[in-house]
Design a protein around this motif. Structure first.
Motif, PDB file in Angstrom:
ATOM      1  N   UNK A 291       0.844  -1.195   0.000  1.00  0.00           N
ATOM      2  CA  UNK A 291       0.000   0.000   0.000  1.00  0.00           C
ATOM      3  C   UNK A 291       0.876   1.239   0.000  1.00  0.00           C
ATOM      4  N   UNK A 292       0.317   2.325  -0.505  1.00  0.00           N
ATOM      5  CA  UNK A 292       1.018   3.607  -0.521  1.00  0.00           C
ATOM      6  C   UNK A 292       0.259   4.592   0.356  1.00  0.00           C
ATOM      7  N   UNK A 293       0.959   5.508   1.026  1.00  0.00           N
ATOM      8  CA  UNK A 293       0.278   6.496   1.855  1.00  0.00           C
ATOM      9  C   UNK A 293      -0.326   7.640   1.051  1.00  0.00           C
ATOM     10  N   UNK A 294      -0.110   7.684  -0.262  1.00  0.00           N
ATOM     11  CA  UNK A 294      -0.626   8.768  -1.091  1.00  0.00           C
ATOM     12  C   UNK A 294      -2.149   8.706  -1.187  1.00  0.00           C
ATOM     13  N   UNK A 295      -2.795   9.850  -1.064  1.00  0.00           N
ATOM     14  CA  UNK A 295      -4.248   9.962  -1.209  1.00  0.00           C
ATOM     15  C   UNK A 295      -4.559  11.200  -2.044  1.00  0.00           C
ATOM     16  N   UNK A 296      -5.741  11.254  -2.674  1.00  0.00           N
ATOM     17  CA  UNK A 296      -6.071  12.443  -3.467  1.00  0.00           C
ATOM     18  C   UNK A 296      -6.057  13.735  -2.647  1.00  0.00           C
ATOM     19  N   UNK A 297      -6.608  13.684  -1.443  1.00  0.00           N
ATOM     20  CA  UNK A 297      -6.685  14.901  -0.630  1.00  0.00           C
ATOM     21  C   UNK A 297      -5.307  15.378  -0.181  1.00  0.00           C
ATOM     22  N   UNK A 298      -4.429  14.439   0.157  1.00  0.00           N
ATOM     23  CA  UNK A 298      -3.130  14.818   0.700  1.00  0.00           C
ATOM     24  C   UNK A 298      -2.100  15.133  -0.367  1.00  0.00           C
TER      25      UNK A 298
ATOM     26  N   UNK B  35       3.680  -2.141  -6.989  1.00  0.00           N
ATOM     27  CA  UNK B  35       2.455  -2.801  -6.573  1.00  0.00           C
ATOM     28  C   UNK B  35       1.316  -1.879  -6.223  1.00  0.00           C
ATOM     29  N   UNK B  36       1.536  -0.568  -6.322  1.00  0.00           N
ATOM     30  CA  UNK B  36       0.517   0.419  -5.998  1.00  0.00           C
ATOM     31  C   UNK B  36       0.910   1.727  -6.657  1.00  0.00           C
ATOM     32  N   UNK B  37      -0.074   2.567  -6.938  1.00  0.00           N
ATOM     33  CA  UNK B  37       0.250   3.873  -7.497  1.00  0.00           C
ATOM     34  C   UNK B  37       0.705   4.832  -6.401  1.00  0.00           C
ATOM     35  N   UNK B  38       1.650   5.685  -6.756  1.00  0.00           N
ATOM     36  CA  UNK B  38       2.159   6.732  -5.875  1.00  0.00           C
ATOM     37  C   UNK B  38       1.971   8.075  -6.565  1.00  0.00           C
ATOM     38  N   UNK B  39       2.062   9.161  -5.826  1.00  0.00           N
ATOM     39  CA  UNK B  39       1.730  10.470  -6.390  1.00  0.00           C
ATOM     40  C   UNK B  39       2.794  11.005  -7.333  1.00  0.00           C
ATOM     41  N   UNK B  40       3.985  10.441  -7.336  1.00  0.00           N
ATOM     42  CA  UNK B  40       5.054  10.929  -8.198  1.00  0.00           C
ATOM     43  C   UNK B  40       6.065  11.789  -7.476  1.00  0.00           C
ATOM     44  N   UNK B  41       5.670  12.374  -6.349  1.00  0.00           N
ATOM     45  CA  UNK B  41       6.614  13.126  -5.519  1.00  0.00           C
ATOM     46  C   UNK B  41       7.068  12.284  -4.336  1.00  0.00           C
ATOM     47  N   UNK B  42       6.460  11.133  -4.205  1.00  0.00           N
ATOM     48  CA  UNK B  42       6.912  10.085  -3.299  1.00  0.00           C
ATOM     49  C   UNK B  42       6.851   8.796  -4.094  1.00  0.00           C
ATOM     50  N   UNK B  43       7.568   7.800  -3.678  1.00  0.00           N
ATOM     51  CA  UNK B  43       7.586   6.550  -4.435  1.00  0.00           C
ATOM     52  C   UNK B  43       7.805   5.385  -3.495  1.00  0.00           C
TER      53      UNK B  43
ATOM     54  N   UNK C  19      -4.406   7.830  -7.197  1.00  0.00           N
ATOM     55  CA  UNK C  19      -3.964   7.222  -5.942  1.00  0.00           C
ATOM     56  C   UNK C  19      -5.122   7.032  -4.969  1.00  0.00           C
ATOM     57  N   UNK C  20      -4.875   6.152  -3.992  1.00  0.00           N
ATOM     58  CA  UNK C  20      -5.832   5.960  -2.914  1.00  0.00           C
ATOM     59  C   UNK C  20      -7.216   5.594  -3.413  1.00  0.00           C
TER      60      UNK C  20
ATOM     61  N   UNK D  97       8.818  18.645  -2.651  1.00  0.00           N
ATOM     62  CA  UNK D  97       7.525  18.716  -1.977  1.00  0.00           C
ATOM     63  C   UNK D  97       7.415  17.597  -0.966  1.00  0.00           C
ATOM     64  N   UNK D  98       6.884  17.897   0.164  1.00  0.00           N
ATOM     65  CA  UNK D  98       6.553  16.874   1.157  1.00  0.00           C
ATOM     66  C   UNK D  98       5.204  17.217   1.745  1.00  0.00           C
ATOM     67  N   UNK D  99       4.628  16.256   2.412  1.00  0.00           N
ATOM     68  CA  UNK D  99       3.337  16.475   3.063  1.00  0.00           C
ATOM     69  C   UNK D  99       3.366  15.735   4.383  1.00  0.00           C
ATOM     70  N   UNK D 100       2.667  16.284   5.372  1.00  0.00           N
ATOM     71  CA  UNK D 100       2.680  15.667   6.693  1.00  0.00           C
ATOM     72  C   UNK D 100       2.260  14.209   6.652  1.00  0.00           C
ATOM     73  N   UNK D 101       1.365  13.862   5.706  1.00  0.00           N
ATOM     74  CA  UNK D 101       0.887  12.480   5.623  1.00  0.00           C
ATOM     75  C   UNK D 101       1.983  11.515   5.225  1.00  0.00           C
ATOM     76  N   UNK D 102       3.087  12.044   4.680  1.00  0.00           N
ATOM     77  CA  UNK D 102       4.159  11.177   4.196  1.00  0.00           C
ATOM     78  C   UNK D 102       5.388  11.186   5.093  1.00  0.00           C
ATOM     79  N   UNK D 103       5.391  11.995   6.123  1.00  0.00           N
ATOM     80  CA  UNK D 103       6.621  12.129   6.889  1.00  0.00           C
ATOM     81  C   UNK D 103       6.507  11.624   8.319  1.00  0.00           C
ATOM     82  N   UNK D 104       5.381  11.072   8.689  1.00  0.00           N
ATOM     83  CA  UNK D 104       5.278  10.535  10.030  1.00  0.00           C
ATOM     84  C   UNK D 104       6.110   9.257  10.136  1.00  0.00           C
TER      85      UNK D 104
END
Length: 277
Positions: free
Chosen positions: A7-14, A162-170, A209-210, A261-268
């Motif tokens: 699974x990837x942590x990427x979501x449309x909202x984030x 195995x899952x799509x990622x947003x492109x700024x994370x992988x 994603x997501x 680019x980073x997002x809080x959802x990806x750095x925990x």
């Protein structure tokens, strides 16, 4: 959990940022109409795919991407003929026609894709190899099927993340599919996919994603202006260079995306642990 089901942590909202300024609604509708016409043509001609030159198939896939308003830049080496495992990072549904524009191949896809209206039938007629990602017991049989196709001289396309990622994370490449290339003794062709905004910065409008829905993603891409898909065909990895699937997967893994680019959802810490598990 199955090795096919990361699974990837990427979501449309984030993760997904609309790329302003957006195209006018009539232009977006016209783009989607053109895409629908091309897909319909593909469905009609799919029973004759064995008689259609590969170059025409590649050109048709490139037209689909251009029809939705995305410019395409393909750079790098020409993939060799014969059995070949084509692998790439996974960001969008656009990745599939983009890779087919590089080299028409049998696509490795989850069984759910076969149930999609129109696209599922098109994938099945195109020779897609469907996998049951939630059944670990099916893994050896799936690897054997892929290896058999490769030995027969067929190119197979896979997305080892195995899952799509947003492109700024992988995500990292999973190793199972590379075992098929080792068993068949065929080369691996790595490809790196990137999407950029019209100002040259990495863009996420194409990311699928997501819980994102296909209609929502289609509309977002059709309304994006100046979106560019960059396809880098990297040097082929000949058979026998890497002794095991772990080192082969590591060699095929693309470089980390630009740290713009980073997002809080990806750095925990918890999500980073999940990504690296």
């Amino acid at each position: 959990m199955s090795g096919w089901l990361p699974t990837a942590p990427c979501t449309p909202d984030a993760c997904v940022e609309p790329d302003p300024p957006a195209a006018a609604v009539p232009r977006a509708v016209l783009r989607l109409t053109a895409v629908a016409a091309l897909v319909l043509a593909g469905v009609v001609l799919s029973p004759f795919r064995g008689r259609i030159p590969a170059g025409w198939v590649a050109r048709w896939c490139r037209w689909i991407v251009r029809a939705v308003g995305v410019r395409v830049r393909i750079t790098g080496t020409v993939p060799p003929a014969g059995g070949l495992l084509l692998v790439a990072n996974h960001v969008s549904w656009l990745d599939i026609p983009l890779l087919t524009a590089v080299r028409p191949a049998r696509m490795l896809a989850k069984t759910e894709v076969g149930q999609w209206p129109v696209a599922g039938a098109l994938a099945a007629r195109g020779g897609a190899l469907f996998i049951e990602r939630d059944r670990l017991r099916a893994l050896p049989g799936t690897v054997a099927r892929i290896a058999g196709a490769l030995r027969a001289g067929t190119a197979v396309t896979a997305f080892p993340e195995g899952s799509t990622w947003c492109g700024r994370a992988h995500g990292r490449f999973r190793r199972a599919v590379f075992q098929a290339a080792l068993d068949a003794g065929v080369p691996v062709q790595p490809v790196s996919l990137r999407y950029r905004r019209q100002d040259g910065r990495p863009g996420t409008a194409a990311a699928f994603v997501g819980e994102d829905s296909l209609p929502a993603s289609l509309w977002r891409v059709a309304r994006a202006r100046g979106l560019v898909a960059e396809v880098e065909v990297r040097p082929v990895i000949p058979p026998g260079v890497h002794p095991d699937r772990r080192s082969l997967a590591r060699a095929a893994q693309p470089a980390a995306p630009e740290p713009a680019w980073t997002h809080a959802a990806l750095v925990t810490a918890g999500e980073r642990a999940a990504v690296n598990a």
